[in-house]
Design a protein around this motif. Structure first.
Motif, PDB file in Angstrom:
ATOM      1  N   GLU A   1       0.810  -1.222   0.000  1.00  0.00           N
ATOM      2  CA  GLU A   1       0.000   0.000   0.000  1.00  0.00           C
ATOM      3  C   GLU A   1       0.848   1.279   0.000  1.00  0.00           C
ATOM      4  OE1 GLU A   1       0.794  -1.181   4.172  1.00  0.00           O
ATOM      5  OE2 GLU A   1      -0.019  -2.262   2.480  1.00  0.00           O
ATOM      6  N   SER A   2       2.148   1.144   0.165  1.00  0.00           N
ATOM      7  CA  SER A   2       3.037   2.304   0.153  1.00  0.00           C
ATOM      8  C   SER A   2       3.305   2.764  -1.275  1.00  0.00           C
ATOM      9  CB  SER A   2       4.376   1.967   0.815  1.00  0.00           C
ATOM     10  OG  SER A   2       4.194   1.615   2.155  1.00  0.00           O
ATOM     11  N   LYS A   3       3.523   4.046  -1.415  1.00  0.00           N
ATOM     12  CA  LYS A   3       3.825   4.611  -2.732  1.00  0.00           C
ATOM     13  C   LYS A   3       5.318   4.578  -2.964  1.00  0.00           C
ATOM     14  CE  LYS A   3      -0.166   7.555  -2.679  1.00  0.00           C
ATOM     15  NZ  LYS A   3      -0.696   8.886  -2.591  1.00  0.00           N
ATOM     16  N   GLY A   4       5.706   4.562  -4.224  1.00  0.00           N
ATOM     17  CA  GLY A   4       7.115   4.630  -4.573  1.00  0.00           C
ATOM     18  C   GLY A   4       7.660   6.023  -4.295  1.00  0.00           C
ATOM     19  N   LEU A   5       8.957   6.115  -4.063  1.00  0.00           N
ATOM     20  CA  LEU A   5       9.593   7.395  -3.750  1.00  0.00           C
ATOM     21  C   LEU A   5      10.795   7.622  -4.655  1.00  0.00           C
ATOM     22  CD1 LEU A   5       9.645   7.036   0.135  1.00  0.00           C
ATOM     23  CD2 LEU A   5       8.012   8.346  -1.223  1.00  0.00           C
ATOM     24  N   TRP A   6      10.969   8.868  -5.102  1.00  0.00           N
ATOM     25  CA  TRP A   6      12.175   9.231  -5.824  1.00  0.00           C
ATOM     26  C   TRP A   6      13.237   9.611  -4.801  1.00  0.00           C
ATOM     27  CZ3 TRP A   6       7.547  10.058  -8.282  1.00  0.00           C
ATOM     28  CH2 TRP A   6       7.470   9.631  -9.617  1.00  0.00           C
ATOM     29  N   PRO A   7      14.498   9.335  -5.093  1.00  0.00           N
ATOM     30  CA  PRO A   7      15.563   9.691  -4.150  1.00  0.00           C
ATOM     31  C   PRO A   7      15.632  11.203  -3.927  1.00  0.00           C
ATOM     32  CG  PRO A   7      16.405   8.213  -5.862  1.00  0.00           C
ATOM     33  CD  PRO A   7      15.019   8.623  -6.262  1.00  0.00           C
ATOM     34  N   VAL A   8      15.782  11.603  -2.667  1.00  0.00           N
ATOM     35  CA  VAL A   8      15.990  13.010  -2.325  1.00  0.00           C
ATOM     36  C   VAL A   8      17.485  13.273  -2.425  1.00  0.00           C
ATOM     37  CG1 VAL A   8      15.804  14.768  -0.522  1.00  0.00           C
ATOM     38  CG2 VAL A   8      13.995  13.047  -0.794  1.00  0.00           C
ATOM     39  N   VAL A   9      17.842  14.313  -3.174  1.00  0.00           N
ATOM     40  CA  VAL A   9      19.244  14.667  -3.374  1.00  0.00           C
ATOM     41  C   VAL A   9      19.445  16.150  -3.075  1.00  0.00           C
ATOM     42  CG1 VAL A   9      19.676  12.856  -5.090  1.00  0.00           C
ATOM     43  CG2 VAL A   9      18.905  15.105  -5.841  1.00  0.00           C
ATOM     44  N   SER A  10      20.669  16.514  -2.787  1.00  0.00           N
ATOM     45  CA  SER A  10      21.037  17.913  -2.621  1.00  0.00           C
ATOM     46  C   SER A  10      21.349  18.498  -3.988  1.00  0.00           C
ATOM     47  CB  SER A  10      22.271  18.009  -1.713  1.00  0.00           C
ATOM     48  OG  SER A  10      22.853  19.290  -1.812  1.00  0.00           O
ATOM     49  N   SER A  11      21.132  19.787  -4.152  1.00  0.00           N
ATOM     50  CA  SER A  11      21.453  20.421  -5.430  1.00  0.00           C
ATOM     51  C   SER A  11      22.939  20.340  -5.741  1.00  0.00           C
ATOM     52  CB  SER A  11      20.999  21.880  -5.430  1.00  0.00           C
ATOM     53  OG  SER A  11      21.702  22.615  -4.452  1.00  0.00           O
ATOM     54  N   GLU A  12      23.765  20.147  -4.712  1.00  0.00           N
ATOM     55  CA  GLU A  12      25.216  20.059  -4.897  1.00  0.00           C
ATOM     56  C   GLU A  12      25.716  18.618  -5.048  1.00  0.00           C
ATOM     57  OE1 GLU A  12      27.289  22.797  -5.261  1.00  0.00           O
ATOM     58  OE2 GLU A  12      25.336  23.779  -5.394  1.00  0.00           O
ATOM     59  N   ASP A  13      24.808  17.625  -4.954  1.00  0.00           N
ATOM     60  CA  ASP A  13      25.196  16.231  -5.175  1.00  0.00           C
ATOM     61  C   ASP A  13      25.521  16.020  -6.654  1.00  0.00           C
ATOM     62  OD1 ASP A  13      24.827  15.517  -2.543  1.00  0.00           O
ATOM     63  OD2 ASP A  13      22.847  14.629  -2.861  1.00  0.00           O
ATOM     64  N   TRP A  14      26.053  14.855  -6.970  1.00  0.00           N
ATOM     65  CA  TRP A  14      26.350  14.490  -8.359  1.00  0.00           C
ATOM     66  C   TRP A  14      26.216  12.984  -8.478  1.00  0.00           C
ATOM     67  CZ3 TRP A  14      30.330  11.101  -9.337  1.00  0.00           C
ATOM     68  CH2 TRP A  14      31.193  10.872  -8.268  1.00  0.00           C
ATOM     69  N   CYS A  15      26.152  12.487  -9.707  1.00  0.00           N
ATOM     70  CA  CYS A  15      26.105  11.035  -9.918  1.00  0.00           C
ATOM     71  C   CYS A  15      26.861  10.669 -11.182  1.00  0.00           C
ATOM     72  CB  CYS A  15      24.666  10.533  -9.977  1.00  0.00           C
ATOM     73  SG  CYS A  15      23.826  10.852 -11.535  1.00  0.00           S
ATOM     74  N   GLY A  16      27.072   9.397 -11.375  1.00  0.00           N
ATOM     75  CA  GLY A  16      27.809   8.912 -12.531  1.00  0.00           C
ATOM     76  C   GLY A  16      27.021   8.924 -13.823  1.00  0.00           C
ATOM     77  N   HIS A  17      25.711   9.218 -13.779  1.00  0.00           N
ATOM     78  CA  HIS A  17      24.896   9.266 -14.981  1.00  0.00           C
ATOM     79  C   HIS A  17      25.048  10.584 -15.727  1.00  0.00           C
ATOM     80  CE1 HIS A  17      22.718   5.588 -14.093  1.00  0.00           C
ATOM     81  NE2 HIS A  17      22.409   6.046 -12.901  1.00  0.00           N
ATOM     82  N   PHE A  18      25.579  11.606 -15.070  1.00  0.00           N
ATOM     83  CA  PHE A  18      25.565  12.951 -15.644  1.00  0.00           C
ATOM     84  C   PHE A  18      26.452  13.059 -16.874  1.00  0.00           C
ATOM     85  CE2 PHE A  18      26.342  17.441 -16.074  1.00  0.00           C
ATOM     86  CZ  PHE A  18      25.101  17.973 -15.816  1.00  0.00           C
ATOM     87  N   THR A  19      25.903  13.633 -17.931  1.00  0.00           N
ATOM     88  CA  THR A  19      26.647  13.953 -19.151  1.00  0.00           C
ATOM     89  C   THR A  19      26.237  15.358 -19.589  1.00  0.00           C
ATOM     90  OG1 THR A  19      24.955  13.113 -20.657  1.00  0.00           O
ATOM     91  CG2 THR A  19      26.638  11.534 -19.919  1.00  0.00           C
ATOM     92  N   GLU A  20      26.931  15.923 -20.526  1.00  0.00           N
ATOM     93  CA  GLU A  20      26.603  17.266 -20.999  1.00  0.00           C
ATOM     94  C   GLU A  20      25.201  17.336 -21.606  1.00  0.00           C
ATOM     95  OE1 GLU A  20      29.508  19.577 -23.060  1.00  0.00           O
ATOM     96  OE2 GLU A  20      31.129  18.553 -22.050  1.00  0.00           O
ATOM     97  N   GLU A  21      24.678  16.241 -22.149  1.00  0.00           N
ATOM     98  CA  GLU A  21      23.335  16.224 -22.716  1.00  0.00           C
ATOM     99  C   GLU A  21      22.254  16.349 -21.640  1.00  0.00           C
ATOM    100  OE1 GLU A  21      25.556  13.549 -23.553  1.00  0.00           O
ATOM    101  OE2 GLU A  21      26.219  14.699 -25.266  1.00  0.00           O
ATOM    102  N   MET A  22      22.627  16.140 -20.384  1.00  0.00           N
ATOM    103  CA  MET A  22      21.632  16.183 -19.297  1.00  0.00           C
ATOM    104  C   MET A  22      21.519  17.551 -18.647  1.00  0.00           C
ATOM    105  SD  MET A  22      22.020  12.629 -17.336  1.00  0.00           S
ATOM    106  CE  MET A  22      21.671  11.098 -18.120  1.00  0.00           C
ATOM    107  N   TYR A  23      22.220  18.558 -19.167  1.00  0.00           N
ATOM    108  CA  TYR A  23      22.084  19.900 -18.597  1.00  0.00           C
ATOM    109  C   TYR A  23      20.641  20.358 -18.691  1.00  0.00           C
ATOM    110  CZ  TYR A  23      26.973  21.058 -17.788  1.00  0.00           C
ATOM    111  OH  TYR A  23      28.244  21.102 -17.299  1.00  0.00           O
ATOM    112  N   ALA A  24      20.168  21.003 -17.645  1.00  0.00           N
ATOM    113  CA  ALA A  24      18.808  21.529 -17.639  1.00  0.00           C
ATOM    114  C   ALA A  24      18.700  22.679 -18.626  1.00  0.00           C
ATOM    115  CB  ALA A  24      18.457  22.011 -16.231  1.00  0.00           C
ATOM    116  N   ALA A  25      17.522  22.815 -19.231  1.00  0.00           N
ATOM    117  CA  ALA A  25      17.284  23.941 -20.140  1.00  0.00           C
ATOM    118  C   ALA A  25      17.241  25.235 -19.342  1.00  0.00           C
ATOM    119  CB  ALA A  25      15.960  23.737 -20.876  1.00  0.00           C
ATOM    120  N   GLU A  26      17.789  26.260 -19.893  1.00  0.00           N
ATOM    121  CA  GLU A  26      17.835  27.551 -19.180  1.00  0.00           C
ATOM    122  C   GLU A  26      16.589  28.333 -19.434  1.00  0.00           C
ATOM    123  OE1 GLU A  26      20.946  29.217 -17.878  1.00  0.00           O
ATOM    124  OE2 GLU A  26      22.015  27.348 -17.823  1.00  0.00           O
TER     125      GLU A  26
END
Length: 66
Positions: free
Chosen positions: A41-66
């Motif tokens: 009955e529990s809902k799924g949760l997305w991981p809570v991260v800090s804005s200053e965290d980073w991960c190994g998935h990040f590439t230049e294509e993943m930059y947020a649109a300005e």
């Protein structure tokens, strides 16, 4: 690459778009599906991260649109 922090990623969700107040520098990582919980009955949760965290998935294509 200037910054590989989560706040530069297009999958970082600050919750500002849905009317909720942002919690400091925390946000949700929407790169993967929500993490399931042990109780059915529990809902799924997305991981809570800090804005200053980073991960190994990040590439230049993943930059947020300005």
């Amino acid at each position: 690459m200037a910054s590989a922090h989560c706040d530069s990623c297009k999958f970082f969700d600050e919750h500002k778009s849905n009317g909720a107040a942002a919690q400091g520098d925390a946000g949700l990582c929407r790169f993967n599906p929500p993490v399931s919980q042990p109780a059915p009955e529990s809902k799924g949760l997305w991981p809570v991260v800090s804005s200053e965290d980073w991960c190994g998935h990040f590439t230049e294509e993943m930059y947020a649109a300005e």
